[in-house]
Design an enzyme around this catalytic site. Sequence first.
Site, short mmCIF file in Angstrom:
data_model
loop_
_atom_site.label_atom_id
_atom_site.label_comp_id
_atom_site.label_asym_id
_atom_site.label_seq_id
_atom_site.Cartn_x
_atom_site.Cartn_y
_atom_site.Cartn_z
N ARG A 180 54.22 39.93 19.52
CA ARG A 180 55.66 39.79 19.70
C ARG A 180 56.05 38.46 20.34
O ARG A 180 56.99 38.38 21.13
CB ARG A 180 56.23 40.95 20.52
CG ARG A 180 56.00 42.31 19.89
CD ARG A 180 56.66 42.44 18.52
NE ARG A 180 56.36 43.72 17.91
CZ ARG A 180 55.35 43.95 17.05
NH1 ARG A 180 54.55 42.94 16.69
NH2 ARG A 180 55.15 45.15 16.55
N SER A 230 62.05 49.65 18.16
CA SER A 230 61.25 49.98 19.35
C SER A 230 61.76 49.21 20.56
O SER A 230 61.88 47.98 20.50
CB SER A 230 59.79 49.64 19.11
OG SER A 230 59.27 50.41 18.03
N GLU A 300 60.93 45.05 24.65
CA GLU A 300 60.74 44.15 23.51
C GLU A 300 62.07 43.56 23.06
O GLU A 300 62.14 42.41 22.63
CB GLU A 300 60.10 44.92 22.35
CG GLU A 300 59.94 44.14 21.07
CD GLU A 300 59.29 44.95 19.98
OE1 GLU A 300 59.68 44.80 18.81
OE2 GLU A 300 58.39 45.76 20.29
#
Length: 313
Positions: A180, A230, A300
Amino acid sequence: MFGLYHTDGLIEELSKVCPGRVSTDVLLSGLTTFRIGGPADLVVEPASVDQLKKVLVILSEREEKYVVIGRGSNILACDDGFRGVVVRIGEAMQQVSKQNAIIVAQAGASLSSLARTCALWGRGGLEFAAGIPGTVGGALYMNAGAYGGEMKQVVQEVTAVDQTGRLFRLDKVDMQMGYRRSILQRKSWIAVECALQLEERDPLAVKALIKKYNQQRRDKQPLEYPSAGSVFKRPEGYFAGQLIEQAGLKGLRIGGAQISPKHAGFIVNMGGATCSDVLELIRQAQKRVYENSGVSLEPEIRYLSARGLDQIQ
């Protein structure tokens, strides 16, 4: 209310570069998949790389505050909105082409649509992305991934632009892609195009794998409600959703926001959710999971506040 930009000529200057593509007082709830967020003072949507470069030059020279977004699929926007300029790279920059074994895609292209197009062309390796609701640019920025695949596995080269409008190329090593993350985040560079190296495969086999992944998403994820995907990064050795469920928070609701009863790694907008509702759920999840398991959850999704794009702590 929008005011300053009316008097200093910025709207007029940007409108000359992007005619018909400059708007004022635009609700961020309409620009994000969470469907949350107050007004942005100004939104400009360049229709080409050349327009984007010129916009960045104007904003840089004038020292204007701005953020760059795509579909807003990984963003939680502040209820108070953003006091500055939102540069949106979207449908006007979504060209995709096949150059021998290489697939070239502009940053505004839908990642899921790109995966399906590659399937038609008999190119595999991007199947994991068929259900990710962001753009190519956002996927490069975050090194998006799912089902064991991620962008760094298929990226060959990225064309990017910096804050001064300088265009340059980065190979897959230069991109420094990890879980990420990519160099785009650390340098505030903007991807405008990428070249992907995909494998030649049977189109029917690629389509079948995409169908399988998308069915798994429908079965396990709360796709029927607005969300930002998410919420938390995957802690090493764990799954965020499982930790949240084990902490007894699955289904917890604050205002219009809820930790999904279907998948606790998602926070969904049940209707009328505010940014404050979501932030409180994030804080409670972090606190309870740490108390229950000793694991720290790192968000995230990015937070678009009145100041700009920030990490949620």
